[in-house]
Design a protein around this motif. Structure first.
Motif, mmCIF file in Angstrom:
data_model
loop_
_atom_site.group_PDB
_atom_site.id
_atom_site.type_symbol
_atom_site.label_atom_id
_atom_site.label_comp_id
_atom_site.label_asym_id
_atom_site.label_seq_id
_atom_site.Cartn_x
_atom_site.Cartn_y
_atom_site.Cartn_z
ATOM 1 N N SER A 240 12.777 -6.748 -1.906
ATOM 2 C CA SER A 240 12.749 -7.459 -0.626
ATOM 3 C C SER A 240 11.360 -8.049 -0.400
ATOM 4 C CB SER A 240 13.112 -6.516 0.525
ATOM 5 O OG SER A 240 12.850 -7.114 1.775
ATOM 6 N N GLU A 241 11.286 -9.362 -0.372
ATOM 7 C CA GLU A 241 10.006 -10.029 -0.150
ATOM 8 C C GLU A 241 9.483 -9.773 1.265
ATOM 9 O OE1 GLU A 241 6.656 -12.015 -1.131
ATOM 10 O OE2 GLU A 241 8.324 -11.582 -2.483
ATOM 11 N N SER A 242 10.392 -9.719 2.255
ATOM 12 C CA SER A 242 9.961 -9.505 3.634
ATOM 13 C C SER A 242 9.368 -8.112 3.828
ATOM 14 C CB SER A 242 11.129 -9.723 4.601
ATOM 15 O OG SER A 242 12.180 -8.800 4.351
ATOM 16 N N ARG A 243 9.983 -7.110 3.211
ATOM 17 C CA ARG A 243 9.436 -5.755 3.330
ATOM 18 C C ARG A 243 8.089 -5.645 2.614
ATOM 19 N NH1 ARG A 243 8.748 -2.927 5.939
ATOM 20 N NH2 ARG A 243 9.140 -0.814 5.196
ATOM 21 N N PHE A 244 7.971 -6.300 1.470
ATOM 22 C CA PHE A 244 6.709 -6.278 0.736
ATOM 23 C C PHE A 244 5.602 -6.902 1.580
ATOM 24 C CE2 PHE A 244 3.669 -8.013 -2.394
ATOM 25 C CZ PHE A 244 3.373 -6.849 -3.094
ATOM 26 N N SER A 245 5.917 -7.985 2.256
ATOM 27 C CA SER A 245 4.945 -8.657 3.114
ATOM 28 C C SER A 245 4.546 -7.775 4.285
ATOM 29 C CB SER A 245 5.522 -9.982 3.618
ATOM 30 O OG SER A 245 4.658 -10.608 4.541
ATOM 31 N N GLU A 246 5.520 -7.103 4.924
ATOM 32 C CA GLU A 246 5.221 -6.236 6.054
ATOM 33 C C GLU A 246 4.310 -5.088 5.647
ATOM 34 O OE1 GLU A 246 9.331 -6.840 8.678
ATOM 35 O OE2 GLU A 246 9.181 -5.216 7.213
ATOM 36 N N VAL A 247 4.577 -4.480 4.498
ATOM 37 C CA VAL A 247 3.747 -3.368 4.034
ATOM 38 C C VAL A 247 2.322 -3.839 3.786
ATOM 39 C CG1 VAL A 247 3.358 -1.804 2.091
ATOM 40 C CG2 VAL A 247 5.636 -1.985 3.094
ATOM 41 N N ASN A 248 2.165 -5.017 3.216
ATOM 42 C CA ASN A 248 0.826 -5.539 2.957
ATOM 43 C C ASN A 248 0.060 -5.819 4.240
ATOM 44 O OD1 ASN A 248 -0.040 -6.340 -0.012
ATOM 45 N ND2 ASN A 248 2.194 -6.471 0.104
ATOM 46 N N ILE A 249 0.776 -6.170 5.309
ATOM 47 C CA ILE A 249 0.124 -6.452 6.582
ATOM 48 C C ILE A 249 -0.267 -5.175 7.312
ATOM 49 C CG2 ILE A 249 0.491 -7.379 8.915
ATOM 50 C CD1 ILE A 249 2.283 -9.514 7.609
ATOM 51 N N CYS A 250 0.630 -4.204 7.343
ATOM 52 C CA CYS A 250 0.428 -3.066 8.239
ATOM 53 C C CYS A 250 -0.035 -1.779 7.558
ATOM 54 C CB CYS A 250 1.717 -2.791 9.026
ATOM 55 S SG CYS A 250 3.105 -2.270 8.018
ATOM 56 N N ASP A 251 -0.032 -1.714 6.243
ATOM 57 C CA ASP A 251 -0.433 -0.470 5.574
ATOM 58 C C ASP A 251 -1.066 -0.801 4.228
ATOM 59 O OD1 ASP A 251 -0.654 2.084 4.431
ATOM 60 O OD2 ASP A 251 1.114 2.808 5.500
ATOM 61 N N ARG A 252 -2.346 -1.105 4.248
ATOM 62 C CA ARG A 252 -3.033 -1.504 3.030
ATOM 63 C C ARG A 252 -3.086 -0.369 2.004
ATOM 64 N NH1 ARG A 252 -2.972 -6.360 1.749
ATOM 65 N NH2 ARG A 252 -4.824 -6.044 0.438
ATOM 66 N N ASP A 253 -3.201 0.862 2.468
ATOM 67 C CA ASP A 253 -3.223 1.988 1.526
ATOM 68 C C ASP A 253 -1.897 2.084 0.779
ATOM 69 O OD1 ASP A 253 -5.817 2.665 2.194
ATOM 70 O OD2 ASP A 253 -5.207 4.117 3.723
ATOM 71 N N LEU A 254 -0.788 1.973 1.509
ATOM 72 C CA LEU A 254 0.528 2.025 0.875
ATOM 73 C C LEU A 254 0.720 0.849 -0.074
ATOM 74 C CD1 LEU A 254 3.430 3.054 0.509
ATOM 75 C CD2 LEU A 254 4.039 1.882 2.633
ATOM 76 N N SER A 255 0.212 -0.314 0.286
ATOM 77 C CA SER A 255 0.429 -1.510 -0.528
ATOM 78 C C SER A 255 -0.147 -1.359 -1.933
ATOM 79 C CB SER A 255 -0.172 -2.736 0.153
ATOM 80 O OG SER A 255 -1.585 -2.660 0.197
ATOM 81 N N ARG A 256 -1.149 -0.492 -2.084
ATOM 82 C CA ARG A 256 -1.724 -0.265 -3.416
ATOM 83 C C ARG A 256 -0.758 0.455 -4.334
ATOM 84 N NH1 ARG A 256 -6.105 1.212 0.083
ATOM 85 N NH2 ARG A 256 -7.689 -0.442 0.159
ATOM 86 N N SER A 257 0.272 1.068 -3.755
ATOM 87 C CA SER A 257 1.290 1.771 -4.556
ATOM 88 C C SER A 257 2.558 0.948 -4.696
ATOM 89 C CB SER A 257 1.631 3.116 -3.897
ATOM 90 O OG SER A 257 0.492 3.931 -3.765
ATOM 91 N N CYS A 258 2.473 -0.361 -4.383
ATOM 92 C CA CYS A 258 3.652 -1.225 -4.376
ATOM 93 C C CYS A 258 3.403 -2.490 -5.175
ATOM 94 C CB CYS A 258 4.021 -1.625 -2.928
ATOM 95 S SG CYS A 258 4.223 -0.231 -1.795
#
Length: 365
Positions: A240-258
């Protein structure tokens, strides 16, 4: 002030007390007693002072276009970033605040002139950027609390704003998240226990199984826990591109695992999807998949009799179901109410005891 959510209860502490918990499944509003021209999660008024508890679509009624500029919107920094990314309003009218930061807000519609309040945003532990709204009068004699969507947890008792209004006994109106205020949902598992249950489902499968994980905005805590427990499978893959974008906006720590899902790389990995459309995704076809959905809604509608804090995962219709709650159980609402009204109960008990002592002394003498 106007409050938009039908899942919220307004209640006058000084006259109601804990007995009004039996009304938790009702919504009772008394807008006439609230500061005029202020709105929470409602953005259809022509002008006013607006608060956004969190950036989920059901709390953004009236927003949705970049030209919206009917008044200032007070929210958290994360919520503001999400609104900008979604082009939901004019960025210049956003006023992001830190949690527990006190700031002044003026009502432009007060018949007696400007009505000034002290506002504080308190962590609601619901989703990234979610906040409870606490409004206090300048003289400190009255307060209004709107929880928005929230999940009660012990950490909330450390909030300076909540401790202050609880200790002073100033809460006059409380608007609660009563989404799951039902006897069948008296207790719900802690999110940490639900994450452990989801990981157990994943680890029970083969290392070559692809885990298809249903996700929605707000379950970042779940994603974080699964990412940490399944790091040996690699980073979470987002179909899901939209979920990937949301994670990058609101949780930078989590985004490193995605990372984004590419072709032919999903075998044995955890793939994050949104909705049932993933079945037509060619990147996931012809793979052995374990489908996993973590929520409360399915349990409440399909298996309410099984709901408890000890609910175990179950397979239904080819999907593994894990009970994961982002809203408070009925018992958690009682804990919140007891916390905010504790001083009232203590004072009432003390006055009763003192009155009884005085009467006893009078009769003795």
């Amino acid at each position: 002030m106007a409050w938009s959510s039908p899942a919220l209860l307004s209640w006058h502490f000084l006259r109601g007390g804990l007995e009004l918990l039996r009304l938790l499944c009702m919504a009772v509003f008394d807008v006439s007693k609230l500061p005029p021209g202020m709105f929470v999660d409602a953005f259809t008024a022509p002008c006013g002072v607006f608060f956004l508890t969190h950036a989920r679509s059901d709390h953004m009624n009236g927003l949705g276009h970049a030209s919206w500029r009917r008044g200032l919107i007070h929210c958290t920094d994360t919520a503001a970033k999400l609104l900008i990314a979604r082009r939901a309003c004019d960025p210049h009218i956003l006023r992001p605040h830190e949690l527990e930061e006190e700031f002044y807000v003026d009502s432009p519609l007060s018949p007696c002139g400007i009505y000034r309040s002290v506002a504080t945003l308190v962590d609601a532990f619901h989703c990234p950027g979610s906040a409870m709204i606490v409004l206090e009068s300048l003289d400190g004699k009255s307060a209004i609390v709107n929880t928005g969507d929230m999940r009660w947890c012990p950490e909330m008792q450390e909030s300076r704003a909540l401790k202050r209004i609880a200790a002073c006994g100033t809460v006059e109106h409380l608007f609660l998240d009563t989404t799951w205020a039902h006897p069948h949902l008296l207790h719900l598992p802690r999110q940490s226990d639900s994450i452990d249950a989801a990981v157990d489902v994943i680890e029970a499968g083969s290392a070559s199984d692809t885990i298809v994980l249903h996700s929605f905005f707000g379950d970042e805590e779940l994603l974080r826990g699964i990412a940490a427990a399944t790091a040996h499978r690699g980073r979470l893959l987002f179909a899901s591109e939209s979920r990937f974008s949301e994670v990058n906006i609101c949780d930078r720590d989590l985004s490193r695992s995605c990372e984004r899902l590419a072709s032919n790389c999903a075998r044995g990995r955890v793939v994050v999807v949104e909705g049932r459309g993933w079945r037509s995704d060619k990147r996931l076809q012809h793979l052995d998949c374990i489908e996993l959905s973590c929520s409360t809604l399915w349990w409440a509608t399909h298996a309410p009799a099984l709901l408890s804090e000890r609910t175990r995962p179950m397979s239904s219709g080819g999907i593994w179901r894990v009970l994961f709650a982002m809203h408070p159980s009925l018992s958690e609402l009682r804990e919140l109410v007891a916390f905010l009204s504790n001083l009232h109960q203590t004072l009432d008990d003390r006055r009763t005891a003192e009155k009884g002592s005085c009467q006893k002394d009078t009769h003795t003498h």
